[in-house]
Design a protein around this motif. Structure first.
Motif, mmCIF file in Angstrom:
data_model
loop_
_atom_site.group_PDB
_atom_site.id
_atom_site.type_symbol
_atom_site.label_atom_id
_atom_site.label_comp_id
_atom_site.label_asym_id
_atom_site.label_seq_id
_atom_site.Cartn_x
_atom_site.Cartn_y
_atom_site.Cartn_z
ATOM 1 N N PHE A 33 0.819 -1.090 -0.117
ATOM 2 C CA PHE A 33 0.000 0.020 0.144
ATOM 3 C C PHE A 33 0.979 1.305 -0.005
ATOM 4 O O PHE A 33 0.439 2.184 -0.795
ATOM 5 N N TYR A 34 1.957 1.310 0.752
ATOM 6 C CA TYR A 34 2.629 2.292 0.804
ATOM 7 C C TYR A 34 3.486 2.618 -0.403
ATOM 8 O O TYR A 34 3.868 3.707 -0.822
ATOM 9 N N THR B 69 1.171 4.046 -2.973
ATOM 10 C CA THR B 69 1.048 5.423 -2.647
ATOM 11 C C THR B 69 1.941 6.154 -3.031
ATOM 12 O O THR B 69 1.695 7.362 -3.620
ATOM 13 N N THR C 187 0.198 7.768 -6.287
ATOM 14 C CA THR C 187 -0.524 8.892 -5.961
ATOM 15 C C THR C 187 0.248 10.193 -5.453
ATOM 16 O O THR C 187 -0.014 11.332 -5.936
ATOM 17 N N GLN C 188 1.539 10.107 -4.862
ATOM 18 C CA GLN C 188 2.284 11.046 -4.461
ATOM 19 C C GLN C 188 3.513 11.305 -5.508
ATOM 20 O O GLN C 188 4.134 12.288 -5.409
ATOM 21 N N TYR D 17 10.229 5.698 -4.050
ATOM 22 C CA TYR D 17 10.210 4.911 -2.708
ATOM 23 C C TYR D 17 11.613 4.893 -2.077
ATOM 24 O O TYR D 17 12.336 3.927 -2.502
ATOM 25 N N TYR E 293 -6.981 -0.917 -6.005
ATOM 26 C CA TYR E 293 -6.181 0.288 -5.371
ATOM 27 C C TYR E 293 -6.307 1.036 -6.738
ATOM 28 O O TYR E 293 -6.868 2.362 -6.287
ATOM 29 N N LYS F 1 -8.535 4.229 -5.205
ATOM 30 C CA LYS F 1 -7.626 5.487 -4.661
ATOM 31 C C LYS F 1 -7.134 6.397 -5.762
ATOM 32 O O LYS F 1 -6.643 7.397 -5.661
#
Length: 262
Positions: free
Chosen positions: A138-139, A142, A146-147, A151, A209, A213
């Motif tokens: 999930f992280y 994201t 999303t961001q 990573y 997702y 999301k």
């Protein structure tokens, strides 16, 4: 990372040749070609197709032709020869022996309970490995989608990877043990699918997702998302399936080597 992947062709050829010779294979050249081309070839085909779409759209995210050529050169010019060398060296070594003498005629397999059906056991086996990476996945999604960031928390990712390896090995061994207790000796591919099926849950979660999301409405970004996530899921399948198989290979060799026949 690319150079590391290229040079691991030597180890890939060696390990597959050792296993292939254990199973009685003799055509090591065909094995080396398949080892070097099947998985990377599938990933490259998807990646190249997506890149063509980006070229058509004149996107700045498209990989230049020169970079694509360099990737192909490293794959076919470096990784493929190293795979051949590793396969040649691995095939020259003595075959890995079975822990006990096996019968040439396989025993009849009795009727199996419903939960030992290959599809059912594979779906059950994939739940725990996926659960081990669920939160970190999930992280990662994201941060990337999303961001739009890189990573960076590789320490946590490494810990999750260790947990994933242990979980894949444990669930594959447990299902293999239950299968052997039910007098079903066909554990080879079942052990691979037992942990490798976690890739199915991973891909389904990435689809969930996407619809819950992300705010992607155009066809090309959606194609890129599912294309990249399919490549990740495919690599995850190969990784987790291999862990499960080798764990069961070690487990069966260990338990049958302790069998004493008078």
């Amino acid at each position: 990372m690319l150079l590391l992947w290229v040079f691991t062709g030597l180890f890939a050829g060696h390990s597959t040749a050792r296993l292939y010779k254990m199973l009685g294979g003799s055509e090591w050249k065909k094995l080396a070609i398949k080892t070097a081309l099947v998985v990377p070839g599938a990933v490259f085909l998807i990646f190249f197709t997506l890149n063509i779409v980006l070229w058509v759209e004149k996107s700045s995210r498209a990989v230049p032709f020169t970079t694509m050529f360099a990737l192909v050169f490293r794959w076919l010019g470096v990784s493929l020869p190293l795979t051949f060398i590793g396969s040649f060296l691995g095939f020259k070594k003595p075959a890995i022996g079975d822990p006990v003498r096996t019968n040439k005629i396989p025993r009849p397999i009795p009727e199996q309970p419903w939960y030992m059906n290959p599809a059912v056991s594979a779906l059950i086996g994939g739940i725990l490995p996926f659960g081990a990476v669920f939160m970190e996945l999930f992280y990662i999604l994201t941060a990337i989608w999303t961001q739009h960031q890189f990573y960076y928390t590789f320490g946590a990712a490494f810990l999750v990877f260790v947990i994933l390896v242990v979980t894949c090995a444990e669930i594959a061994i447990v299902l293999c043990y239950l299968q052997l207790c039910n007098e079903d000796h066909r554990w080879w591919w079942r052990s691979y699918l037992a942990s490798g099926s976690s890739a199915l849950y991973l891909f389904l979660y990435t689809a969930f997702y996407f619809f819950t999301k992300l705010q992607i409405t155009k066809a090309v970004p959606a194609m890129l998302y599912f294309g990249y996530m399919f490549m990740v899921s495919y690599a995850f399948f190969v990784l987790t399936g291999t862990i499960g198989f080798y764990a069961c290979l070690w487990f069966t060799g260990l338990i049958y080597s302790s069998v004493k026949i008078d």
